[in-house]
Design a protein around this motif. Structure first.
Motif, short mmCIF file in Angstrom:
data_model
loop_
_atom_site.label_atom_id
_atom_site.label_comp_id
_atom_site.label_asym_id
_atom_site.label_seq_id
_atom_site.Cartn_x
_atom_site.Cartn_y
_atom_site.Cartn_z
N ASN A 4 0.81 -1.22 0.00
CA ASN A 4 0.00 0.00 0.00
C ASN A 4 0.85 1.27 0.00
OD1 ASN A 4 0.89 -0.01 2.70
ND2 ASN A 4 -0.95 -1.12 3.33
N LEU A 5 1.99 1.22 -0.69
CA LEU A 5 2.86 2.38 -0.82
C LEU A 5 2.92 2.80 -2.29
CD1 LEU A 5 5.82 1.20 1.45
CD2 LEU A 5 3.90 2.65 2.11
N SER A 28 4.04 7.03 1.72
CA SER A 28 2.94 6.31 2.36
C SER A 28 1.66 7.12 2.45
CB SER A 28 3.36 5.89 3.78
OG SER A 28 3.70 7.03 4.56
N SER A 43 0.61 -5.70 6.60
CA SER A 43 0.91 -4.72 5.55
C SER A 43 0.44 -3.32 5.92
CB SER A 43 0.27 -5.16 4.23
OG SER A 43 -1.14 -5.11 4.31
N TRP A 44 -0.58 -3.23 6.79
CA TRP A 44 -1.06 -1.91 7.25
C TRP A 44 -0.41 -1.51 8.57
CZ3 TRP A 44 -3.78 1.35 4.32
CH2 TRP A 44 -4.43 0.83 3.21
N ARG A 47 3.26 -0.49 7.81
CA ARG A 47 3.45 0.22 6.54
C ARG A 47 4.51 1.32 6.64
NH1 ARG A 47 0.10 4.71 5.32
NH2 ARG A 47 -0.01 3.89 3.20
N CYS A 54 7.90 1.30 4.49
CA CYS A 54 8.25 2.46 3.66
C CYS A 54 9.69 2.91 3.93
CB CYS A 54 7.27 3.60 3.93
SG CYS A 54 7.52 5.06 2.89
#
Length: 415
Positions: free
Chosen positions: A19-20, A31, A93-94, A97, A101
């Protein structure tokens, strides 16, 4: 190669795993890109919402399916751990994050630091790394192909649904999506560790080149009084100063590399632990299926060969990840030994003493040894090390649990 990396990056984003957003203008990952955050949040929410229903359907199918009645519990646990892995992967992943990043930006800067010249100079190391990555990618892709062969080909009778049913098609597509997420997170860890192993090999080769330069300096000192031109062109003080700068650069890069390896494993340790648990149960189920098919009167050779291929692909894919961790541990150990041997070498002491130079080069090597002083080992959640011994122990445990499962099945049949 750049196109392959771009496709792989977009594939991670397409399934909501990464999710980047990569800002090409500044050359870094960010991010706070709202479209990427919104898209990945929608994909992740949809997967998590459908996951419980699909899991319940597959567990019900396992309990009402006659061919796998002997391993219902194992199959149910396998389904639960498989779906739990997806939950852990998406949540990680969240949750991580920002750490992901920072790690991606630091690693991209490290790769950019080496540049194209190093890629040509250490071409053999780059090619070995490329070969390992392609082998792992092939094995990982092969597992998805085998899944659909199992669902629609050789193994479609094991879960008792009709393959032409639309619900079965939808369930199989969802299974493919979840399997892709598991494969990607496994390959992400392997990719990061393999590329960092490549950097470590390059640094180790640079340290060997420094040792060779010191030996060359000694030979040139032996003949410089016999060659008048050598007095003008050969400056040992400048050479020692340049070698000291090289050692300082290697020490900083090794320290940063070691820190980044630990950080990567720390970020992905929970998802990878779930993947290993799922792989452990899958091995038991696959071997049990092979033994069950070999005991049938009408032996289906094609089915047995298929399961043997699945078994060998899973074991090879599993051991690949343990192998790269083993290589890292071995190369850090070799790095430590080479640095220690260089400090104690007579060539270095003689080069410093003959030129009445200070001990800056020796001190730089001692600083490098301080960075390498603590033994390098990768542990998963503090429970076990990631190396070949752990992989072999895992295979032995799977065989032992398989024997227990066979004894239980045989005792039930006798009753």
């Amino acid at each position: 190669m750049v196109n392959v990396v771009r496709i792989y990056y977009n594939l991670n984003r397409a399934v909501g795993l990464f999710n980047l957003h990569y800002d090409q203008k500044n050359g870094e990952f960010i991010s706070y890109h709202k479209p990427t955050i919104l898209y990945c949040a929608l994909v992740g929410t949809a997967i998590l919402a459908l996951l419980p229903f699909i899991m319940i359907v597959f567990i019900k199918t396992a309990y009402y399916c006659e061919p796998i009645k002997s391993i219902r519990i194992n199959t149910s646990l396998l389904i639960i751990t498989d779906h739990a892995s997806i939950v852990v992967i998406l949540l990680t992943s969240w949750w991580k994050r920002q750490a992901i990043c920072c790690w991606c930006n630091a690693f991209s800067k490290m790769l950019a630091h080496f540049g194209v010249s190093d890629a040509y100079e250490y071409y053999d190391i780059v090619q070995r790394t490329r070969k390992q990555l392609l082998q792992k990618l092939g094995l990982s892709s092969f597992t998805i192909v085998l899944l659909y062969i199992y669902l629609y080909g050789t193994g479609n009778g094991n879960f008792c649904p009709k393959t032409n049913d639309i619900s079965y098609v939808l369930k199989s597509l969802f299974c493919g999506l979840t399997e892709l997420i598991v494969v990607l997170i496994d390959y992400n860890l392997f990719l990061g560790l393999t590329l960092m192993h490549m950097i470590l090999q390059i640094l180790l080769k640079k340290l060997k080149e420094i040792s060779h330069d010191i030996q060359l300096m000694k030979r040139m000192q032996e003949v410089r009084y016999e060659m008048k031109e050598c007095r003008k062109t050969f400056n040992p003080h400048m050479w020692l100063k340049q070698l000291q700068g090289d050692v300082d650069a290697i020490a900083m890069e090794v320290a940063e590399l070691k820190k980044m390896i630990y950080e990567l494993v720390r970020i992905l340790q929970m998802p990878y632990l779930c993947i290993l648990l799922n792989a452990f149960q899958s091995l038991i189920a696959i071997i049990f299926h092979i033994l069950r098919f070999t005991q049938q009167r009408d032996l289906d050779i094609i089915t047995v060969i298929f399961y043997l291929i699945v078994l060998s692909a899973n074991i090879t894919n599993l051991m690949k990840s343990f192998q790269v961790c083993e290589y890292l541990c071995e190369d850090f150990k070799i790095f430590n030994e080479k640095a220690y041997a260089l400090i104690l070498s007579d060539n270095l002491r003689q080069a410093v003493n003959d030129n009445h130079a200070d001990n800056s080069l020796i001190l730089s090597l001692e600083i490098l040894l301080l960075y390498l002083k603590q033994p390098f080992q990768l542990t998963l959640c503090g429970m076990f090390e990631l190396n070949n011994n752990t992989g072999l122990s895992m295979l032995k445990s799977a065989g032992l649990n398989l024997l227990y499962l066979i004894q239980i099945v045989l005792s039930k049949n006798e009753m």
